[in-house]
Design an enzyme around this catalytic site. Structure first.
Site, PDB file in Angstrom:
ATOM      1  N   TYR A 134      16.891  32.693  76.805  1.00 17.80           N
ATOM      2  CA  TYR A 134      17.480  32.546  75.475  1.00 17.80           C
ATOM      3  C   TYR A 134      16.488  33.002  74.392  1.00 17.80           C
ATOM      4  O   TYR A 134      15.300  32.670  74.462  1.00 17.80           O
ATOM      5  CB  TYR A 134      17.890  31.079  75.269  1.00 17.80           C
ATOM      6  N   ASP A 218      17.030  25.249  81.999  1.00 18.88           N
ATOM      7  CA  ASP A 218      18.103  25.330  81.004  1.00 18.88           C
ATOM      8  C   ASP A 218      19.400  25.622  81.768  1.00 18.88           C
ATOM      9  O   ASP A 218      19.556  26.688  82.356  1.00 18.88           O
ATOM     10  CB  ASP A 218      17.769  26.451  80.008  1.00 18.88           C
ATOM     11  N   LYS A 243      27.177  24.561  73.242  1.00 13.87           N
ATOM     12  CA  LYS A 243      27.979  25.500  74.024  1.00 13.87           C
ATOM     13  C   LYS A 243      29.076  24.744  74.784  1.00 13.87           C
ATOM     14  O   LYS A 243      29.925  24.161  74.169  1.00 13.87           O
ATOM     15  CB  LYS A 243      27.055  26.313  74.937  1.00 13.87           C
TER      16      LYS A 243
HETATM   17  C1  LIG Z   1      22.413  28.536  72.562  1.00 16.50           C
HETATM   18  C2  LIG Z   1      21.412  28.360  73.630  1.00 16.50           C
HETATM   19  C3  LIG Z   1      20.217  27.661  73.397  1.00 16.50           C
HETATM   20  C4  LIG Z   1      19.836  27.121  72.030  1.00 16.50           C
HETATM   21  O1  LIG Z   1      20.684  26.096  71.636  1.00 16.50           O
HETATM   22  P1  LIG Z   1      20.957  25.699  70.099  1.00 16.50           P
HETATM   23  O2  LIG Z   1      21.895  24.553  70.235  1.00 16.50           O
HETATM   24  O3  LIG Z   1      21.543  26.900  69.431  1.00 16.50           O
HETATM   25  O4  LIG Z   1      19.645  25.329  69.507  1.00 16.50           O
HETATM   26  C5  LIG Z   1      19.341  27.511  74.449  1.00 16.50           C
HETATM   27  N1  LIG Z   1      19.613  28.009  75.673  1.00 16.50           N
HETATM   28  C6  LIG Z   1      20.746  28.678  75.929  1.00 16.50           C
HETATM   29  C7  LIG Z   1      20.973  29.214  77.308  1.00 16.50           C
HETATM   30  C8  LIG Z   1      21.675  28.891  74.926  1.00 16.50           C
HETATM   31  O5  LIG Z   1      22.785  29.578  75.186  1.00 16.50           O
END
Ligand SMILES: *Cc1c(COP(=O)(O)O)cnc(C)c1O
Length: 430
Positions: A134, A218, A243
């Protein structure tokens, strides 16, 4: 104690274990404490009134780790930066999906990521991390952490050669390896990382050097419905709740989940950095969790139909959809064992054309929205090279296969035929 008060943290009926999708409607919330309200109220309060001075003292002793909790003792409510009922119920429910002891929620995915890294990295340490990753995480590791004396070594996700072992060997020469940070599937290529290998190499490093790195994963793309990284070797699973979990593109939030021993330092840092989620967002996320499995299932079903449509389209060169991995691909066993064969609903595809052609497709869309982010009820498309991954050096993008011909789609829960009709007319513009 009434029956309902005893039941609010029930995990089993007899020896039948309840599923998370069932538990999202009730777990961790005791209606008797809130006038019988079926749903948890939003506790919009900064602070909590103590019944007595003695209670206040005891709550602080526990919160600041000055003593161990007594048998069955729950942490008392003190102040909403430390704890809040909406966040506690939400965190208990998030932890259920991972079968973990402790969930913590944050004001964004990046707040979760940065707080976890801050809790475990010290000047002189090295972080080994997967690529692609990311954009915000990449910026933090590449540009900000070095200012605090933290070095990094990258390894590639989804390659056909082992990349982590050589990266760890290189990292060992630079300093104490404190964190192995992974994102699997990787955005936007859907490259996979074998978490069992991460755990084996971390354990070996621990034996060799006396310091075992913490493995963070993640899991925003597939989790928590399709993938459980803690089961496969991760110590902390991280989410952008913005998300799939939030799922309606109307909140920004994050989470970190793991067992008590690894989460303790993260909890301490969250309290002091103040990176927690707010009660209203927490309440919205609880509402979202009730339909998480339904939404992710519907979106994955749509995504499969769209991936098949795109694969057969003359203007599409390649579809980076996990469901198309061939059995002889080195990542196939990871897909089968670690993701349970679930392909999710966000993937990239390469069109037969340059940036201008890709932009023409995006500009022609009528239903699908041209926006970054993913995991919402609505379908979104974007151009990783020029948008989400704009900040990644061009040579790195090319090495990782992120080209100007690539488009990324996050498939929502609309009617699949409508989405296909939209893609059909948009691809005519390519
Ligand atoms: C969007 C995203 C993030 C960051 O999240 P935020 O809520 O925008 O701070 C981190 N990792 C992945 C895989 C993402 O898609």
């Amino acid at each position: 104690m009434t029956a309902s008060r005893k039941n609010y943290r029930k995990k089993m009926i007899g020896n039948h274990k309840l599923s998370p999708e069932t538990q999202m409607m009730g777990y961790g919330y005791d209606p008797a404490l809130s006038e019988g309200s079926l749903k948890p109220p939003v506790f919009m309060t900064s602070t909590f009134v103590f019944e007595s001075a003695r209670h206040g003292k005891e709550f602080f002793e526990l919160a600041y780790g000055k003593r161990q909790a007594a048998e069955g003792e729950e942490p008392g409510l003190i102040y909403s930066r430390i704890n809040n009922p909406d966040l506690e119920v939400l965190e208990d429910r998030l932890a259920l999906w991972e079968d973990a002891e402790k969930g913590l929620t944050f004001s964004s995915g990046m707040a979760a990521i940065s707080t976890c890294l801050w809790a475990y990295l010290r000047p002189g340490d090295v972080i080994v991390y997967s690529a692609p990753i990311y954009g915000g995480t990449e910026f933090l590791i590449r540009n900000i952490l070095p200012e605090f004396g933290i070095k990094s070594v990258e390894f590639e996700a989804g390659g056909d050669k082992p990349t982590l072992a050589p990266a760890i060997e290189e990292a060992k020469k630079l300093g104490r390896v404190a964190v192995i940070y992974t994102e699997t599937p990787a955005n936007p290529t859907n490259g996979l990382i074998d978490l069992h290998t991460c755990r084996d190499l971390a354990d070996k490093l621990g034996e060799d050097t006396g310091h075992r790195p913490v493995i963070m994963t993640d899991n925003t793309f597939l989790g928590p419905v399709w993938q459980s990284p803690l089961e496969h070797g991760a110590d902390i699973v991280i989410y952008s709740l913005t998300k799939y979990v939030g799922g309606h593109s109307d909140v920004v939030a994050g989470a970190a989940i793991g067992n008590m021993d690894v989460m303790g330092p993260v909890m301490g840092f969250r309290t002091i950095l103040g990176t927690m989620c707010d009660p209203h967002t927490g309440w919205l996320l609880m509402r979202s969790l009730e339909t998480l499995k339904l939404r992710m299932t519907a979106a994955a079903e749509n995504a499969k139909q769209i991936a098949v449509y795109l694969r057969d389209h003359p203007k599409v060169k390649k579809v980076h959809y996990l469901g198309f991995l061939k059995e002889d691909h080195p990542s196939y066993h990871i897909f089968r064992d670690q993701c349970g064969g679930a392909a999710g609903s966000t993937f990239a595809f390469d069109i037969d054309g340059d940036e201008a052609a890709a932009f023409r497709v995006l500009d022609a869309l009528q239903i699908i929205k041209l926006a970054v982010s993913l995991g919402g009820t609505e379908s979104l498309m974007e151009h990783p090279f020029a948008m989400t991954h704009a900040d990644v050096p061009d040579d790195v993008k090319v090495r990782l296969g992120i080209t100007e011909s690539m488009l990324r789609i996050s498939v929502g829960v609309e009617n699949a035929d409508d989405l296909i009709a939209d893609l059909a007319q948009a691809l005519d513009a390519a």
